[in-house]
Design a protein around this motif. Sequence first.
Motif: not given
Ligand code: NAD
Length: 510
Positions: A164, A191, A464
């Motif tokens: 995901i 996804k 990472f």
């Molecule tokens: P998000 O948590 O809203 O969504 C991430 C993914 O999870 C999406 O595909 C979303 O549809 C899915 N999702 C949402 N609800 C879910 C559920 N209940 N069960 C399973 N999947 C679900 O995050 P976002 O807004 O898409 O991305 C931004 C966030 O991602 C920021 O907090 C950022 O720091 C983090 N991020 C972390 C890294 C890392 O490597 N540490 C890298 C990139 C982004």
Amino acid sequence: MTAAITPAPIAEETAGPTAYRLLIDGAWTDAASGRTLDRASPGHGVPVSRYALAGAADVEKAIAAARRAFDHGPWPGMKASDRAAVLARTADLMQDRADDLVRLDALESGKPISQAKGEVAGAIDIWRYAASLARTLHGDSYANLGEDMLGLVLREPIGVVSIITPWNFPLLIVSQKLPFALAAGCTTVVKPSEMTSASTLALGELLQQAGLPDGVVNIVVGHGADVGAAMVDHPAVDMVSFTGSTRVGKQAMAAASNTLKKVSMELGGKNAQIVFPDADLEAALDAVVFGAYFNAGECCNAGSRLLVHRSIADDFVAQVVELGLSVTVGDPLDPDTQVGAIITHDHLAKVEAYVDQADQDGATIAAGGKRLEGSAGRYMAPTVVRDVAPGMAIAREEVFGPVLSVLTFEDADEAASLVQATDFGLSAGVWSRDIDTCIGLARAVRTGTVWVNTFMDGYPELPFGGYKQSGLGRELGRNAVEDFTETKTVQIHRGERTNWWVRPRGNQAA
Ligand code: NAD
């Protein structure tokens, strides 16, 4: 003041959005419900993609296909060299299609096209690295357990993996997971974010062309609350590899615990760059501006906090403001753009609200602070907020926009404790010419990565991930394939066995 934005119309998209279907068991299919979802480019406000929108029935089919492909093969049992060849061919095909992949990510996420080029190149490099690692996967043997015992530790693929991913680095993040899962012999349901699924779907097409058997990679476009949640909860899934927000990551971990799945979590960050007076200040200045505004600050690794030594704070911050104002914000498709558009209207409002709150709490808005008006897309001015106190929300929470919070320190101990003053622990940067200062801070801070006199470099060879609430587990690095395996212990006895019910063998019939 940065000028308002007027991006040029995007000629190729005016004919209407490109249609995409789901990839399930090797076939491109519409959603069972027939529903679709449109995605408009954040930089232009023009619909660019129309996805088949998966629901419960589609995700069920996708998981069943991955399960079949795992349980009945051939992928998990294939020679590692054959799996490596598929990964390497995929990398070659990505290279051939690089321009398309770049454009898809720039259009759907709003990131500058020059930056998307770098990300696609980075993603291709990761696929090549995974191909090379595939052939190194091996277990262990123990011939030191006595003459009559040989111990084997087998490394086996863990099974079906739900992958995901978020919207901020669409192709790069799926490439930090998928090739390693495939190298291990796993099968997957992927996804991508429902806002930026196009490059992942294009990757699915390339995997088919590279000879991946049907059902090994299934791609569903859908919302988190139904499709994502089912991928985490489903008993036929063995592992969840998730990148996204800490809030959703916690929910996903809780849901995965119902069936005790292995989880890997890459979550949010509130990363600091620490600048000492003896640093190469010109280099530090460039890195601070880059760290704050790269990907419009929509980056888990964003250097969203500047910790600067009090003795140089006024001068240094004045230069940050000056350089920040010279950053080119605008049309993601313009090759000169450095900062593109913000992902959604709601997210832009959230970023602005953080700045307004900081203003009310007594911080000073030294630059930006507002959206840039006059455009079909949505853009935020590069922002510097100074006089920030460690307890303010803007100092502790992930803003995820082009907003730099400035705090000051007196000595290395204070700098280290400011770094720790959040729930996150993803990364940090240290700028000093004194090796003792650099090593001392690198060891003191609780973050998964520390950059010393550089910021936000990344290599497939280097693990990472985050400490604290920034995540669980590590991606990349030489153990990246092992993360998608289980170990199985096999104990092989030879010669006469000493029975528990100790009797000489000759008496057994008595
Ligand atoms: P998000 O948590 O809203 O969504 C991430 C993914 O999870 C999406 O595909 C979303 O549809 C899915 N999702 C949402 N609800 C879910 C559920 N209940 N069960 C399973 N999947 C679900 O995050 P976002 O807004 O898409 O991305 C931004 C966030 O991602 C920021 O907090 C950022 O720091 C983090 N991020 C972390 C890294 C890392 O490597 N540490 C890298 C990139 C982004």
